[in-house]
Design a protein around this motif. Structure first.
Motif, PDB file in Angstrom:
ATOM      1  N   TRP A 267      -9.014  10.618  -6.830  1.00  0.00           N
ATOM      2  CA  TRP A 267      -7.552  10.657  -6.950  1.00  0.00           C
ATOM      3  C   TRP A 267      -6.909  10.951  -5.608  1.00  0.00           C
ATOM      4  N   GLN A 268      -7.567  11.766  -4.786  1.00  0.00           N
ATOM      5  CA  GLN A 268      -7.004  12.015  -3.454  1.00  0.00           C
ATOM      6  C   GLN A 268      -6.981  10.740  -2.625  1.00  0.00           C
ATOM      7  N   ARG A 269      -8.024   9.942  -2.760  1.00  0.00           N
ATOM      8  CA  ARG A 269      -8.087   8.679  -2.022  1.00  0.00           C
ATOM      9  C   ARG A 269      -7.019   7.708  -2.534  1.00  0.00           C
ATOM     10  N   LEU A 270      -6.787   7.687  -3.846  1.00  0.00           N
ATOM     11  CA  LEU A 270      -5.730   6.836  -4.405  1.00  0.00           C
ATOM     12  C   LEU A 270      -4.365   7.231  -3.845  1.00  0.00           C
ATOM     13  N   ALA A 271      -4.091   8.514  -3.840  1.00  0.00           N
ATOM     14  CA  ALA A 271      -2.807   8.997  -3.323  1.00  0.00           C
ATOM     15  C   ALA A 271      -2.669   8.674  -1.840  1.00  0.00           C
ATOM     16  N   GLU A 272      -3.760   8.836  -1.098  1.00  0.00           N
ATOM     17  CA  GLU A 272      -3.751   8.530   0.335  1.00  0.00           C
ATOM     18  C   GLU A 272      -3.427   7.055   0.561  1.00  0.00           C
ATOM     19  N   ARG A 273      -4.052   6.181  -0.212  1.00  0.00           N
ATOM     20  CA  ARG A 273      -3.820   4.740  -0.064  1.00  0.00           C
ATOM     21  C   ARG A 273      -2.371   4.390  -0.423  1.00  0.00           C
ATOM     22  N   ARG A 274      -1.846   5.004  -1.475  1.00  0.00           N
ATOM     23  CA  ARG A 274      -0.457   4.749  -1.864  1.00  0.00           C
ATOM     24  C   ARG A 274       0.490   5.131  -0.731  1.00  0.00           C
ATOM     25  N   ARG A 275       0.214   6.273  -0.107  1.00  0.00           N
ATOM     26  CA  ARG A 275       1.062   6.712   1.011  1.00  0.00           C
ATOM     27  C   ARG A 275       0.908   5.785   2.220  1.00  0.00           C
ATOM     28  N   GLU A 276      -0.317   5.324   2.484  1.00  0.00           N
ATOM     29  CA  GLU A 276      -0.531   4.377   3.585  1.00  0.00           C
ATOM     30  C   GLU A 276       0.329   3.127   3.406  1.00  0.00           C
ATOM     31  N   LEU A 277       0.438   2.676   2.158  1.00  0.00           N
ATOM     32  CA  LEU A 277       1.224   1.475   1.858  1.00  0.00           C
ATOM     33  C   LEU A 277       2.721   1.783   1.717  1.00  0.00           C
ATOM     34  N   ARG A 278       3.045   3.074   1.803  1.00  0.00           N
ATOM     35  CA  ARG A 278       4.435   3.533   1.651  1.00  0.00           C
ATOM     36  C   ARG A 278       5.045   3.097   0.314  1.00  0.00           C
ATOM     37  N   LEU A 279       4.235   3.275  -0.725  1.00  0.00           N
ATOM     38  CA  LEU A 279       4.677   2.937  -2.072  1.00  0.00           C
ATOM     39  C   LEU A 279       5.002   4.208  -2.843  1.00  0.00           C
ATOM     40  N   SER A 280       6.027   4.138  -3.644  1.00  0.00           N
ATOM     41  CA  SER A 280       6.352   5.255  -4.534  1.00  0.00           C
ATOM     42  C   SER A 280       5.475   5.158  -5.785  1.00  0.00           C
ATOM     43  N   LEU A 281       5.453   6.224  -6.541  1.00  0.00           N
ATOM     44  CA  LEU A 281       4.734   6.187  -7.816  1.00  0.00           C
ATOM     45  C   LEU A 281       5.304   5.089  -8.699  1.00  0.00           C
ATOM     46  N   ALA A 282       6.629   4.923  -8.678  1.00  0.00           N
ATOM     47  CA  ALA A 282       7.284   3.889  -9.493  1.00  0.00           C
ATOM     48  C   ALA A 282       6.841   2.494  -9.072  1.00  0.00           C
ATOM     49  N   GLN A 283       6.675   2.277  -7.778  1.00  0.00           N
ATOM     50  CA  GLN A 283       6.242   0.963  -7.302  1.00  0.00           C
ATOM     51  C   GLN A 283       4.805   0.667  -7.714  1.00  0.00           C
ATOM     52  N   VAL A 284       3.943   1.661  -7.625  1.00  0.00           N
ATOM     53  CA  VAL A 284       2.551   1.478  -8.064  1.00  0.00           C
ATOM     54  C   VAL A 284       2.526   1.239  -9.567  1.00  0.00           C
ATOM     55  N   SER A 285       3.330   1.973 -10.279  1.00  0.00           N
ATOM     56  CA  SER A 285       3.432   1.816 -11.723  1.00  0.00           C
ATOM     57  C   SER A 285       3.816   0.388 -12.086  1.00  0.00           C
ATOM     58  N   ALA A 286       4.824  -0.147 -11.404  1.00  0.00           N
ATOM     59  CA  ALA A 286       5.273  -1.516 -11.677  1.00  0.00           C
ATOM     60  C   ALA A 286       4.198  -2.537 -11.308  1.00  0.00           C
ATOM     61  N   ARG A 287       3.532  -2.344 -10.182  1.00  0.00           N
ATOM     62  CA  ARG A 287       2.475  -3.265  -9.746  1.00  0.00           C
ATOM     63  C   ARG A 287       1.311  -3.305 -10.734  1.00  0.00           C
ATOM     64  N   CYS A 288       0.979  -2.130 -11.288  1.00  0.00           N
ATOM     65  CA  CYS A 288      -0.215  -2.015 -12.121  1.00  0.00           C
ATOM     66  C   CYS A 288       0.056  -2.144 -13.616  1.00  0.00           C
ATOM     67  N   GLY A 289       1.315  -2.102 -14.000  1.00  0.00           N
ATOM     68  CA  GLY A 289       1.617  -2.161 -15.422  1.00  0.00           C
ATOM     69  C   GLY A 289       1.219  -0.906 -16.166  1.00  0.00           C
ATOM     70  N   VAL A 290       1.286   0.217 -15.471  1.00  0.00           N
ATOM     71  CA  VAL A 290       0.930   1.525 -16.035  1.00  0.00           C
ATOM     72  C   VAL A 290       2.140   2.433 -15.840  1.00  0.00           C
ATOM     73  N   SER A 291       2.376   3.332 -16.768  1.00  0.00           N
ATOM     74  CA  SER A 291       3.549   4.199 -16.648  1.00  0.00           C
ATOM     75  C   SER A 291       3.481   5.072 -15.399  1.00  0.00           C
ATOM     76  N   LEU A 292       4.639   5.418 -14.886  1.00  0.00           N
ATOM     77  CA  LEU A 292       4.732   6.303 -13.724  1.00  0.00           C
ATOM     78  C   LEU A 292       4.031   7.621 -14.025  1.00  0.00           C
ATOM     79  N   GLN A 293       4.224   8.130 -15.225  1.00  0.00           N
ATOM     80  CA  GLN A 293       3.590   9.396 -15.598  1.00  0.00           C
ATOM     81  C   GLN A 293       2.069   9.293 -15.550  1.00  0.00           C
TER      82      GLN A 293
END
Length: 81
Positions: free
Chosen positions: A11-37
């Motif tokens: 999970w730390q690596r996932l969060a690190e990658r999200r930050r590298e891409l400068r994506l918000s949780l909402a953006q990852v949620s939309a990309r993956c089709g998974v809720s922000l929560q």
């Protein structure tokens, strides 16, 4: 390395990658089709990742599985030395 340690490393690596891409949780949620929560729960280790979800997240974050599992591999290599 315990299952909890593995979950934490991924999970730390996932969060690190999200930050590298400068994506918000909402953006990852939309990309993956998974809720922000749910994305938040994965990143904070509240919910363990299944292999299919790990594959889905790796694709959404444009990261090979090896990238996401690298900290686990390093820890296992260190432990066996």
């Amino acid at each position: 390395m315990t299952p909890e340690d593995i979950t934490m490393a991924v999970w730390q690596r996932l969060a690190e990658r999200r930050r590298e891409l400068r994506l918000s949780l909402a953006q990852v949620s939309a990309r993956c089709g998974v809720s922000l929560q749910q994305i938040h729960k994965y990143e904070t280790g509240q919910t363990p990742l299944s292999v299919p979800m790990l594959v889905q997240l790796s694709r959404c974050l444009d990261a090979p599985l090896g990238y996401l599992l690298e900290p686990v591999e390093r820890a296992l290599d260190t432990a066996s030395s």
